[in-house]
Design an enzyme around this catalytic site. Structure first.
Site, PDB file in Angstrom:
ATOM      1  N   ASP A  88       0.882  -1.176   0.000  1.00 58.71           N
ATOM      2  CA  ASP A  88       0.000   0.000   0.000  1.00 58.71           C
ATOM      3  C   ASP A  88       0.917   1.222   0.000  1.00 58.71           C
ATOM      4  O   ASP A  88       1.481   1.578   1.040  1.00 58.71           O
ATOM      5  CB  ASP A  88      -0.884  -0.011   1.250  1.00 58.71           C
ATOM      6  CG  ASP A  88      -1.873   1.144   1.249  1.00 58.71           C
ATOM      7  OD1 ASP A  88      -2.336   1.525   0.170  1.00 58.71           O
ATOM      8  OD2 ASP A  88      -2.166   1.656   2.341  1.00 58.71           O
ATOM      9  N   GLU A 140      -1.177  -1.133  -4.886  1.00 63.85           N
ATOM     10  CA  GLU A 140      -2.422  -0.405  -5.118  1.00 63.85           C
ATOM     11  C   GLU A 140      -2.258   0.553  -6.295  1.00 63.85           C
ATOM     12  O   GLU A 140      -1.271   1.281  -6.401  1.00 63.85           O
ATOM     13  CB  GLU A 140      -2.845   0.377  -3.869  1.00 63.85           C
ATOM     14  CG  GLU A 140      -4.227   0.988  -4.057  1.00 63.85           C
ATOM     15  CD  GLU A 140      -4.772   1.591  -2.777  1.00 63.85           C
ATOM     16  OE1 GLU A 140      -4.958   0.839  -1.812  1.00 63.85           O
ATOM     17  OE2 GLU A 140      -4.994   2.806  -2.746  1.00 63.85           O
ATOM     18  N   ASP A 169      -2.698   1.161   6.947  1.00 60.81           N
ATOM     19  CA  ASP A 169      -1.819   0.873   5.801  1.00 60.81           C
ATOM     20  C   ASP A 169      -1.384  -0.582   5.799  1.00 60.81           C
ATOM     21  O   ASP A 169      -1.232  -1.194   4.744  1.00 60.81           O
ATOM     22  CB  ASP A 169      -0.584   1.769   5.847  1.00 60.81           C
ATOM     23  CG  ASP A 169      -0.941   3.206   6.118  1.00 60.81           C
ATOM     24  OD1 ASP A 169      -1.032   3.991   5.171  1.00 60.81           O
ATOM     25  OD2 ASP A 169      -1.176   3.537   7.300  1.00 60.81           O
TER      26      ASP A 169
END
Lengths: 166, 166
Positions: A7, A67, A140
């Site tokens: 992430d 991501e 996160d």
């Protein structure tokens, strides 16, 4: 199959490693790489690169899921997110690892069944799927695990699609 | 002082090296690194990294100037531009080189006197400042040289500012 989920972010970059197959995932490692906001951009990116390299060395994933960042998202932080993501992508590609980008709604849909799930729902489902006592913190870290799980769930369908198009 | 300017982009990444001091710049090298748009993102970034590393090895700049990308700009290409820029920044920072980001309007103002100059004016002024027969082609190459020249012009003022704040 082992997947490293990333992430991306300059201040906090979530890292999560899961092992498994569609419908069955096991937690291997989870954590967050941080860089101070008053550090020069180049040094922040190098620091993240060093951390990601260490995770790749230690956990030897078969694939890396990152991501996908959209330019429309939060304008203030999106460039840093894109830059941190690029470092993760280049670290993986340099080793010949497949890199797949998943959108936030793909990740949410894969772990919760809804592309519009909130942070708490994602964290709760990650905990349930990995049989943890509670949602990984910070968000996160949970998001990195959700990315890795999403990739495990979707990889067979993506492989079939790639084979059909080949 | 020798500066490598990088105009980031996934499809075309401009590279320009100049030597000199404020008001006096000499062309050392100029070129463009390209990657095919049908190549996987990770491989494109690794290919750009390899090219940038080769330029750093060959030309040994004292500093690297990279165009600062804004999220508000062309949404379709801005993420690729940010990712390519991140690779250039991390290559430089890994070697301990100072990396400075200049905005497009700073670059235009430095080489033409106007922050709203067009591509043709920038190319013409780069040619004049470097005593070339005509503007470097493609525009990405001219922009990379303009970035490097901008950095040469601005570096002493930035160094004085940094010293004053230290």
């Amino acid at each position: 199959m082992r997947v490293l989920g990333v992430d991306p972010g300059l201040t906090r970059l979530g890292l999560g490693v899961v092992d498994g197959r569609p419908g069955r995932a096991t937690l291997i490692a989870v954590g967050v790489a941080r860089t101070p906001s008053d550090m020069a951009l180049g040094l922040r990116l190098v620091s993240l690169e060093t951390e990601i390299e260490a995770w790749l060395d230690l956990h030897r994933p078969d694939a890396v899921a990152v991501e996908r960042v959209f330019a429309q998202a939060n304008v203030r932080t999106v460039m840093g997110t894109a830059q941190a993501g690029a470092v993760a992508i280049v670290c993986a590609a340099r080793r010949g690892l497949p890199v797949v980008l998943h959108t936030p709604s793909e990740v949410k849909a894969a772990v919760t069944g809804s592309g519009r799930a909130d942070k708490a729902q994602v964290g709760a489902m990650v905990a349930r799927l990995l049989r943890l006592d509670g949602p990984p913190k910070p968000a996160d870290a949970a998001d990195a695990l959700a990315l890795a799980i999403c990739h495990l769930w979707r990889a067979p369908a993506q492989a079939r699609l790639a084979a059909a198009l080949a």
